[in-house]
Design a protein around this motif. Structure first.
Motif, short mmCIF file in Angstrom:
data_model
loop_
_atom_site.label_atom_id
_atom_site.label_comp_id
_atom_site.label_asym_id
_atom_site.label_seq_id
_atom_site.Cartn_x
_atom_site.Cartn_y
_atom_site.Cartn_z
N ALA A 74 31.37 23.01 47.57
CA ALA A 74 28.99 23.24 46.93
C ALA A 74 28.96 24.52 45.64
O ALA A 74 28.14 23.60 44.83
N GLU A 75 29.24 25.26 46.54
CA GLU A 75 28.81 26.29 45.71
C GLU A 75 28.99 26.42 44.24
O GLU A 75 28.60 26.24 43.12
N TYR A 76 30.73 26.22 43.92
CA TYR A 76 31.35 26.55 42.66
C TYR A 76 30.80 25.07 42.05
O TYR A 76 30.82 25.66 40.67
N PHE A 77 31.39 23.76 42.95
CA PHE A 77 30.16 22.81 41.67
C PHE A 77 29.04 23.17 41.34
O PHE A 77 28.99 22.96 39.70
N GLY A 78 27.82 23.51 41.63
CA GLY A 78 26.55 24.32 41.59
C GLY A 78 26.52 24.84 40.25
O GLY A 78 25.70 25.32 39.58
N GLN A 79 27.96 26.01 40.84
CA GLN A 79 27.68 27.40 40.11
C GLN A 79 28.31 26.53 38.03
O GLN A 79 28.60 27.76 37.41
N GLU A 135 22.79 31.48 55.49
CA GLU A 135 21.15 30.94 55.95
C GLU A 135 21.17 29.16 56.35
O GLU A 135 20.86 28.23 56.65
N HIS A 136 20.61 28.75 54.49
CA HIS A 136 20.55 27.37 54.44
C HIS A 136 21.46 27.01 52.89
O HIS A 136 22.04 27.35 52.58
N GLY A 137 22.25 25.78 52.72
CA GLY A 137 23.14 25.08 51.86
C GLY A 137 23.55 24.07 52.09
O GLY A 137 23.12 23.78 52.75
N LYS A 138 24.58 23.61 51.47
CA LYS A 138 24.93 22.35 51.03
C LYS A 138 25.97 22.51 51.26
O LYS A 138 26.91 23.19 51.84
N ILE A 139 26.67 21.14 51.92
CA ILE A 139 28.21 21.13 51.89
C ILE A 139 28.12 20.06 51.40
O ILE A 139 27.88 19.48 50.32
N GLY A 194 22.85 16.73 54.39
CA GLY A 194 24.36 17.00 54.03
C GLY A 194 23.69 19.18 54.04
O GLY A 194 24.71 18.94 52.95
N GLU A 195 22.46 19.32 54.09
CA GLU A 195 22.72 20.73 53.85
C GLU A 195 22.45 21.27 55.39
O GLU A 195 22.10 20.85 56.60
N PHE A 196 22.60 22.29 55.71
CA PHE A 196 23.06 23.19 57.01
C PHE A 196 21.72 24.70 57.05
O PHE A 196 21.42 25.03 56.55
N PHE A 197 21.22 24.66 58.24
CA PHE A 197 20.26 25.56 58.35
C PHE A 197 20.75 26.69 59.38
O PHE A 197 21.44 25.59 60.35
N LEU A 198 21.19 27.86 59.39
CA LEU A 198 21.82 28.36 60.33
C LEU A 198 20.37 29.39 61.18
O LEU A 198 19.92 30.31 60.04
N ASN A 204 31.80 37.67 48.70
CA ASN A 204 31.92 35.94 49.41
C ASN A 204 32.02 34.84 49.62
O ASN A 204 32.68 34.06 50.11
N HIS A 205 31.36 34.63 48.28
CA HIS A 205 31.42 32.95 47.91
C HIS A 205 32.99 32.50 47.16
O HIS A 205 32.85 33.36 45.98
N CYS A 206 33.74 32.82 48.58
CA CYS A 206 35.26 32.91 46.94
C CYS A 206 35.18 30.53 46.02
O CYS A 206 34.61 29.91 46.32
N PRO A 207 36.48 30.73 45.52
CA PRO A 207 36.06 29.40 44.76
C PRO A 207 37.02 28.79 45.56
O PRO A 207 37.31 28.26 46.96
N ALA A 208 36.76 27.32 45.86
CA ALA A 208 36.54 25.92 46.26
C ALA A 208 38.12 25.98 46.30
O ALA A 208 38.76 26.19 45.57
N GLU A 209 38.85 25.43 47.52
CA GLU A 209 40.29 24.70 47.87
C GLU A 209 40.83 23.82 46.76
O GLU A 209 40.37 23.39 46.33
#
Length: 299
Positions: free
Chosen positions: A179-184, A129-133, A60-64, A107-112
């Protein structure tokens, strides 16, 4: 943290893609490329190092991987590993598309569906570089569809692959922001608790009245509240969550439609099939047959 930022009006260029599968002890090669590589882990943990920073990339995580950056596996994997990968290029130079941004960047905007929502940000590819979906994992399904398209086109570079790649990048950017906004904790705690309960108990009987009683709301108010933050009334949100999970399970050919229906919380297989067609425009069997091809490299 390094991030890839690109306006969707200047689409990414697809190069190639595949699915890596390893039984045990996989170590990624050490290399420096002149294009981007996006990895989405499905099973196992991938141990990567890029520019002297180490990451453990889990399901469930990605790496760029960025152009001009040296990357390698810093230790062998333990047990089974499976991840999807795609190589792509972005218009302009890396200096135009690769930025060093803090996680708290604007640039980390709210979820849809969560106000305030800037429509312009929904048309921007923005991946760190690294994050969750997000738990819905729609981007994981789009990744599998890209793999299927590539194989059907015999791995030639086609417009269909270009378009599928850009849809994937936009959806993954949206899911990452969600996912970021859920986590934060950007959602009200009460709403987040209800959504997490639905996502954790989708396989159990769930009703609006039952959830309203559990969380102390009037049923009508609760449904409206969930719609405010997700865009869907509560019953629809529950069903969409179940259908999204079923789409992941349909990638396994060892499970029957009846089994998948039951595992996703449906007591009536026919009701499951009706909702699936309603949301996806095809039956579960048609969906299973539509995206069942992909390139696999084993190491």
């Amino acid at each position: 943290m390094l991030s890839c930022i690109c306006d969707a009006s200047k689409p990414a260029e697809y190069l190639t893609c595949g699915n890596l599968v390893s039984e045990n002890g996989f170590v990624h090669l050490c290399r420096t490329l002149d294009f981007f590589v996006l990895i989405l882990v499905q099973e196992g943990t991938l141990h990567m190092c890029q520019n002297d920073r180490t990451y453990d990339v889990r399901p469930g995580e990605f790496f760029l991987l960025f152009p001009g950056s040296t990357h390698y596996g810093y230790k062998p994997t333990q047990g089974f590993l499976s991840y999807c990968w795609v190589h792509f290029m972005l218009p302009g130079s890396p200096a135009d598309t690769v930025k060093n941004l803090p996680r708290s960047s604007e640039n980390h905007c709210p979820a849809e569906g969560i106000p305030p929502l800037d429509p312009a940000l929904q048309e921007r590819i923005c991946l760190p570089e690294h994050g969750k979906i997000s738990p819905e994992k729609r981007s994981q399904l789009l990744f599998l569809q890209l793999l299927d398209l590539a194989k059907r086109n015999r791995y030639e570079i086609t417009w269909s692959c270009h378009h599928a790649l850009n849809l994937l990048l936009l959806e993954m950017s949206r899911e990452y922001r969600q996912a970021e906004y859920f986590g934060q904790g950007m959602l009200p705690t009460s709403v987040q608790d209800i959504i997490e309960w639905v996502q954790s108990h989708f396989d159990q009987p769930l009703t609006v009245s039952g959830l309203a009683e559990k969380f102390g709301y009037h049923p009508s108010y609760l449904s409206a509240l969930i719609k405010q933050y997700t865009g869907y009334p509560l019953v629809t949100y529950i069903n969409r969550t179940r259908i999204q999970v079923s789409k992941n399970l349909l990638n396994s050919h060892t499970l029957t439609i009846r089994q998948i229906s039951s595992m996703c919380g449906f007591t009536d297989e026919k009701h499951f099939m009706k909702l699936f067609r309603q949301f996806e425009g095809m039956t579960p069997t048609q969906y299973r047959k539509a995206f069942n091809q992909k390139k696999i490299n084993t190491l």
